[in-house]
Design a protein around this motif. Sequence first.
Motif, PDB file in Angstrom:
ATOM      1  N   THR A  50      -6.776 -49.899  42.975  1.00  0.00           N
ATOM      2  CA  THR A  50      -7.161 -50.099  44.484  1.00  0.00           C
ATOM      3  C   THR A  50      -6.036 -51.175  44.789  1.00  0.00           C
ATOM      4  OG1 THR A  50      -8.247 -52.248  43.552  1.00  0.00           O
ATOM      5  CG2 THR A  50      -9.619 -50.222  43.749  1.00  0.00           C
ATOM      6  N   TYR A  51      -5.235 -51.690  43.862  1.00  0.00           N
ATOM      7  CA  TYR A  51      -4.193 -52.848  44.178  1.00  0.00           C
ATOM      8  C   TYR A  51      -3.133 -51.992  44.770  1.00  0.00           C
ATOM      9  CZ  TYR A  51      -6.438 -56.817  42.085  1.00  0.00           C
ATOM     10  OH  TYR A  51      -7.440 -57.855  41.934  1.00  0.00           O
ATOM     11  N   VAL A  52      -2.675 -50.879  44.429  1.00  0.00           N
ATOM     12  CA  VAL A  52      -1.967 -49.811  44.511  1.00  0.00           C
ATOM     13  C   VAL A  52      -2.234 -49.220  46.036  1.00  0.00           C
ATOM     14  CG1 VAL A  52      -0.668 -47.391  44.047  1.00  0.00           C
ATOM     15  CG2 VAL A  52      -1.392 -49.075  42.281  1.00  0.00           C
ATOM     16  N   VAL A  53      -3.545 -48.836  46.411  1.00  0.00           N
ATOM     17  CA  VAL A  53      -4.096 -48.428  47.482  1.00  0.00           C
ATOM     18  C   VAL A  53      -3.790 -49.513  48.504  1.00  0.00           C
ATOM     19  CG1 VAL A  53      -5.907 -47.969  49.053  1.00  0.00           C
ATOM     20  CG2 VAL A  53      -5.679 -46.961  46.484  1.00  0.00           C
ATOM     21  N   LYS A  62     -13.370 -42.140  46.313  1.00  0.00           N
ATOM     22  CA  LYS A  62     -14.059 -42.235  47.551  1.00  0.00           C
ATOM     23  C   LYS A  62     -13.201 -43.103  48.295  1.00  0.00           C
ATOM     24  CE  LYS A  62     -18.483 -39.991  46.697  1.00  0.00           C
ATOM     25  NZ  LYS A  62     -19.827 -40.208  46.640  1.00  0.00           N
ATOM     26  N   TYR A  63     -13.101 -44.377  47.701  1.00  0.00           N
ATOM     27  CA  TYR A  63     -12.286 -45.472  48.495  1.00  0.00           C
ATOM     28  C   TYR A  63     -11.426 -45.140  48.920  1.00  0.00           C
ATOM     29  CZ  TYR A  63     -10.170 -50.246  48.576  1.00  0.00           C
ATOM     30  OH  TYR A  63      -9.295 -51.036  49.264  1.00  0.00           O
ATOM     31  N   THR A  64     -10.311 -44.569  48.072  1.00  0.00           N
ATOM     32  CA  THR A  64      -8.971 -44.491  48.098  1.00  0.00           C
ATOM     33  C   THR A  64      -9.062 -43.223  49.257  1.00  0.00           C
ATOM     34  OG1 THR A  64      -8.236 -44.486  45.871  1.00  0.00           O
ATOM     35  CG2 THR A  64      -6.816 -43.384  47.080  1.00  0.00           C
ATOM     36  N   GLU A  65      -9.772 -42.366  49.233  1.00  0.00           N
ATOM     37  CA  GLU A  65      -9.700 -41.454  50.349  1.00  0.00           C
ATOM     38  C   GLU A  65     -10.123 -42.079  51.773  1.00  0.00           C
ATOM     39  OE1 GLU A  65     -12.567 -38.384  49.002  1.00  0.00           O
ATOM     40  OE2 GLU A  65     -11.290 -37.488  47.664  1.00  0.00           O
ATOM     41  N   LYS A  66     -10.867 -42.822  51.727  1.00  0.00           N
ATOM     42  CA  LYS A  66     -11.197 -43.689  52.959  1.00  0.00           C
ATOM     43  C   LYS A  66      -9.932 -44.497  53.528  1.00  0.00           C
ATOM     44  CE  LYS A  66     -14.354 -47.091  54.615  1.00  0.00           C
ATOM     45  NZ  LYS A  66     -15.711 -47.756  54.600  1.00  0.00           N
ATOM     46  N   MET A  67      -9.399 -45.047  52.601  1.00  0.00           N
ATOM     47  CA  MET A  67      -8.139 -46.111  53.060  1.00  0.00           C
ATOM     48  C   MET A  67      -7.020 -44.955  53.420  1.00  0.00           C
ATOM     49  SD  MET A  67      -8.918 -48.952  52.683  1.00  0.00           S
ATOM     50  CE  MET A  67     -10.690 -48.857  53.337  1.00  0.00           C
ATOM     51  N   TYR A  68      -6.861 -43.829  52.878  1.00  0.00           N
ATOM     52  CA  TYR A  68      -5.658 -42.890  53.240  1.00  0.00           C
ATOM     53  C   TYR A  68      -6.164 -42.403  54.646  1.00  0.00           C
ATOM     54  CZ  TYR A  68      -2.315 -39.055  53.290  1.00  0.00           C
ATOM     55  OH  TYR A  68      -1.480 -38.296  53.498  1.00  0.00           O
ATOM     56  N   ARG A  69      -7.437 -42.124  54.962  1.00  0.00           N
ATOM     57  CA  ARG A  69      -7.524 -41.528  56.372  1.00  0.00           C
ATOM     58  C   ARG A  69      -7.503 -42.276  57.210  1.00  0.00           C
ATOM     59  NH1 ARG A  69     -12.216 -39.225  53.596  1.00  0.00           N
ATOM     60  NH2 ARG A  69     -13.658 -40.615  54.302  1.00  0.00           N
ATOM     61  N   SER A  70      -7.667 -43.606  56.989  1.00  0.00           N
ATOM     62  CA  SER A  70      -7.638 -44.928  57.892  1.00  0.00           C
ATOM     63  C   SER A  70      -6.351 -44.991  58.578  1.00  0.00           C
ATOM     64  CB  SER A  70      -8.068 -46.050  57.115  1.00  0.00           C
ATOM     65  OG  SER A  70      -7.162 -46.759  56.725  1.00  0.00           O
ATOM     66  N   LEU A  71      -5.233 -44.452  57.702  1.00  0.00           N
ATOM     67  CA  LEU A  71      -3.995 -44.401  58.015  1.00  0.00           C
ATOM     68  C   LEU A  71      -3.702 -43.344  59.007  1.00  0.00           C
ATOM     69  CD1 LEU A  71      -2.223 -45.345  54.654  1.00  0.00           C
ATOM     70  CD2 LEU A  71      -2.576 -46.907  56.729  1.00  0.00           C
ATOM     71  N   THR A  72      -4.405 -42.232  58.946  1.00  0.00           N
ATOM     72  CA  THR A  72      -4.058 -41.186  59.755  1.00  0.00           C
ATOM     73  C   THR A  72      -4.906 -40.996  61.030  1.00  0.00           C
ATOM     74  OG1 THR A  72      -5.392 -39.876  58.325  1.00  0.00           O
ATOM     75  CG2 THR A  72      -3.297 -39.903  57.811  1.00  0.00           C
TER      76      THR A  72
END
Length: 285
Positions: free
Chosen positions: A164-167, A274-284
């Motif tokens: 999560t720190y990487v994210v 799921k958290y990672t996917e959500k954070m990634y989608r927030s960028l796009t």
Amino acid sequence: MRSEQEMMNMLIDVARNDHRVRLVTLEGSRTNKNITPDLFQDYDISYFVTDMDSFKENDQWLHTFGSRIMMQKPEDMELFPSELGNWFSYIILFEDGNKLDLTLIPMNEVEDYFTNSDGLVEVLLDKDDRIQHKVHADDRQYWIKKPTAREFDDCCNEFWMVSTYVVKGLVRQEILFAIDHLNEIARPNLLRMMAWQIGAEQGYTFSVGKNYKFINRYLPNEDWEQFLSTYAEHSYPNMWQALLTCYDLFRKYATAVAESLGYPYPAYDEAITKYTEKMYRSLTC
């Protein structure tokens, strides 16, 4: 380049001819029969001495070892605090390419030295017959160890939490922060899990080497190539891909270890993915 025999003869002769040196040991890879010798192996030597200060007051006595390109004295540096207590070391690269890591140890610490040894030790010279027990070098301390259920869960917990720190670093556009957490914490725990699975499959009777340097010998080629791809970290898209590839590999090896050892695989995976996917989608968006 001086041969191994020439170097060993010289290192022992210097000690034999100096009354302050009473005991000499060899450590590290040159004592390990499981390591294939090569020209880059250091000579890890310890001199047990009676008068430390007389050695440290100047470096003239080191000239007898040969012409050097560079020398480092870690215990004499200000930026990097000493980690050896009363010991004093010299790291020397010679002009002929040989490298010597020489440590001076006070005679009153002989017992502590052998008590705390990692097992990769040979006695080369013992002027006073102090070492009464037979010393056999082996790398048993570095063999893959079967994890306990708690250790397995701790590894999973650390991998997924640090991810999560990487994210966070990637979302914030702080790529160096993200790289450090992937390199220094997340990926080492992936390697740890891979080693545990290798042990579960092939037994816990060997080492995969310092820094896991031999682990590729035991991994499927496809997994090894995938793992190497995670070192492409020079852009944000590459970092996201590296992180997700680490997820895939960790999941594969952790579930295999869990099955082999009968341990439950924790829910951190699903939640953090799921958290990672959500954070990634927030960028796009």
